[in-house]
Design an enzyme around this catalytic site. Structure first.
Site, PDB file in Angstrom:
ATOM      1  N   SER A  68       0.576  -1.017  -0.079  1.00 42.52           N
ATOM      2  CA  SER A  68       0.007   0.284   0.151  1.00 42.52           C
ATOM      3  C   SER A  68       0.850   1.333  -0.006  1.00 42.52           C
ATOM      4  O   SER A  68       2.343   1.448  -0.554  1.00 42.52           O
ATOM      5  CB  SER A  68      -1.100   0.342   1.211  1.00 42.52           C
ATOM      6  OG  SER A  68      -1.737   0.758   0.786  1.00 42.52           O
ATOM      7  N   HIS A 123      -7.717  -6.213  -0.696  1.00 46.25           N
ATOM      8  CA  HIS A 123      -6.112  -5.005   0.097  1.00 46.25           C
ATOM      9  C   HIS A 123      -5.378  -5.412   0.985  1.00 46.25           C
ATOM     10  O   HIS A 123      -5.928  -5.072   2.304  1.00 46.25           O
ATOM     11  CB  HIS A 123      -7.279  -4.106   0.239  1.00 46.25           C
ATOM     12  CG  HIS A 123      -6.039  -2.319   0.107  1.00 46.25           C
ATOM     13  ND1 HIS A 123      -5.169  -2.365  -1.052  1.00 46.25           N
ATOM     14  CD2 HIS A 123      -5.137  -1.954   1.219  1.00 46.25           C
ATOM     15  CE1 HIS A 123      -4.288  -1.855  -1.195  1.00 46.25           C
ATOM     16  NE2 HIS A 123      -3.902  -1.136   0.943  1.00 46.25           N
TER      17      HIS A 123
HETATM   18  C1  GTR Z   1      -5.323   4.571   1.917  1.00 48.24           C
HETATM   19  C2  GTR Z   1      -5.046   5.118   0.729  1.00 48.24           C
HETATM   20  C3  GTR Z   1      -4.531   4.554  -0.227  1.00 48.24           C
HETATM   21  C4  GTR Z   1      -3.510   3.482  -0.108  1.00 48.24           C
HETATM   22  C5  GTR Z   1      -3.711   3.057   1.614  1.00 48.24           C
HETATM   23  C6  GTR Z   1      -2.648   2.372   2.659  1.00 48.24           C
HETATM   24  O1  GTR Z   1      -5.890   5.365   2.548  1.00 48.24           O
HETATM   25  O2  GTR Z   1      -5.910   6.091  -0.061  1.00 48.24           O
HETATM   26  O3  GTR Z   1      -3.090   5.434  -1.683  1.00 48.24           O
HETATM   27  O4  GTR Z   1      -1.886   3.858   0.132  1.00 48.24           O
HETATM   28  O5  GTR Z   1      -4.412   4.152   2.539  1.00 48.24           O
HETATM   29  O6  GTR Z   1      -1.566   2.890   2.581  1.00 48.24           O
HETATM   30  O7  GTR Z   1      -2.929   1.675   3.508  1.00 48.24           O
END
Ligand code: GTR
Length: 436
Positions: free
Chosen positions: A272, A418
């Site tokens: 992420s 995710h």
């Molecule tokens: C989210 C963000 C993403 C990603 C994620 C993370 O809120 O929009 O770009 O980086 O966080 O890092 O968990």
């Protein structure tokens, strides 16, 4: 980076209030409410910069021409996207703890503090290092973690991180970790599997380097190296991603001297926002032998121009401290940016690169992550590697759980959300066995 608040500017404050009243679809901050597009037919028209056309419009056909292109692109990414970091600084290290019977007796576990900084101050990051027992200079995965080293494994002898931490429901309150957060991220860090494959694992809490909130860069590495960063133009100053990447490079400085880890065979890994970070670390520091982006999305592996899911405007609004100030110019204006993320991936060539997406992670635009990896293939082949393997880059996106894992570039689309799972790690280990 300094962004004056509205309250310091009465005129802007009045305008913002007006906007708030006039805009029906507005949030409390006065920003128009963001609605993500997930419809391919609604992607704005765009032209992707050709990675093998130089800044003057000439085709790139030789290694020499690519070297020039590489340095130009790296400079543009630093100027326009992530920000310029000061020169590398000296580090010092101190062994904090060591155990010879970690991971069911299969590994040596150490905690090492690495301290670095500048004229104003310093930061100390704690490396948690697992090394297979009896190995001599093992290759390693180096990755930042979100919730402290103690979240990686429930082992009570790992020190509990007491630096500022983002709150997570049911896990971290009052921005401080406690005993109950031991091992909460263990599913993302399959230490035993990594050790069984003969690799070391090195992990660091990212907030040791720079706390993940916008304080106009007073704390963390930005504050410590304030003096050294003085000469960098305001719009180009480093954001937090560049700060975390800088910390990864200092960790590598240490690993190059470590007696158990082979610093010339280190894969930098991240998920992420930390996947965005591993890509920038790998692009800006060629000592990283392999780079892994797990679900990095916008500002990571995904093509910004597709503007699917999270967009440049949205990320700069939610996380104003991640990128530099120049990057704000591309909010809802991605086409104007002289670079796109496939060129970031190309900067890693000819070193091994693995990009991973997940089916339910639409916010990170899996298709855009795949497309940018495919675009980078041409550079890998120009530099004499097999890119994705086979005679040419894959055309269509692979089915879920059908990893493309035979060349110098790897890619998979995992079924699910995710996250980082053991499926992801299995692919990375297979890929690393061949490429490290
Ligand atoms: C989210 C963000 C993403 C990603 C994620 C993370 O809120 O929009 O770009 O980086 O966080 O890092 O968990």
């Amino acid at each position: 980076m300094s962004r004056p608040s509205l309250l310091q500017h009465p005129a802007r404050f009045t305008c913002a209030c007006l906007l708030l009243i006039l805009t029906t679809a507005s949030s409390v901050s006065g920003q128009a409410k963001f609605v993500a597009n997930y419809d391919e037919s609604k992607i704005p028209e765009y032209q992707l910069p050709n990675v093998l056309i130089d800044q003057q419009g000439h085709p790139i056909q030789t290694l020499k021409q690519w070297n020039q292109q590489r340095s130009d692109l790296l400079n543009i990414f630093a100027e326009q996207v992530y920000g310029k970091a000061p020169e590398a600084c000296e580090i010092s290290s101190k062994l904090i703890s060591s155990s010879n019977d970690a991971v069911k007796g299969k590994a040596v576990r150490r905690e090492v503090d690495v301290t670095f900084g500048g004229k104003v101050g310093s930061v100390t990051m704690r490396l948690l290092i697992y090394t297979p027992k009896n190995s001599v200079l093992s290759p390693a995965f180096l990755g930042l973690n979100f919730q402290g080293n103690h979240s990686v494994d429930p082992d009570p002898s790992i020190s509990l991180n007491q630096n500022w931490m983002r709150n997570r429901q049911g896990i971290t309150e009052n921005n401080l970790a406690d005993e109950s957060s031991r091992g909460v991220a263990a599913s993302r860090w399959p230490v035993e599997m990594i050790i069984d494959h003969g690799f070391s694992l090195v992990t660091i809490y990212y907030g040791d380097i720079d706390p993940d909130f916008d304080d106009e860069f007073e704390n963390g590495i930005h504050g410590a190296l304030k003096d050294e960063a003085k000469g960098i133009p305001a719009g180009e100053k480093w954001g937090s991603i560049a700060g975390w990447a800088y910390g990864l490079s200092r960790a590598l400085d240490y690993l190059e001297k470590d007696s158990m880890v082979d610093g010339s065979r280190v894969a930098v890994f991240g998920h992420s926002r930390l996947g965005k970070t591993s890509l920038w670390a790998g692009a800006s520091d060629e000592r990283f032998k392999m780079v892994i982006s797990n679900n990095s999305g916008c500002g990571g592996a995904a093509l910004s121009r597709r503007a699917i899911g999270e967009t440049v405007g949205r990320i700069n609004t939610s996380f104003p401290h991640w990128f530099n100030d120049n990057y704000l110019k591309y909010n809802e204006n991605e086409n104007a940016c002289p670079v796109d993320q496939h060129q970031l991936l190309a900067l890693i060539a000819p070193r091994a690169l693995y990009v991973a997406s997940a089916t339910a992670d639409r916010w990170a635009d899996p298709k855009g992550e795949f497309m940018s990896s495919v675009e980078a293939d041409a550079v890998y082949r120009l530099l004499g590697t097999d890119g994705f393997g086979g005679t040419k880059a894959p055309e269509g996106m692979p089915e879920a759980n059908q990893a493309i894992n035979v060349g110098t570039i790897g890619y998979h689309l995992r079924d699910g959300k995710h996250d980082v799972t053991s499926y992801d790690w299995k692919q990375y280990l297979t890929f690393a066995k061949r490429n490290l």
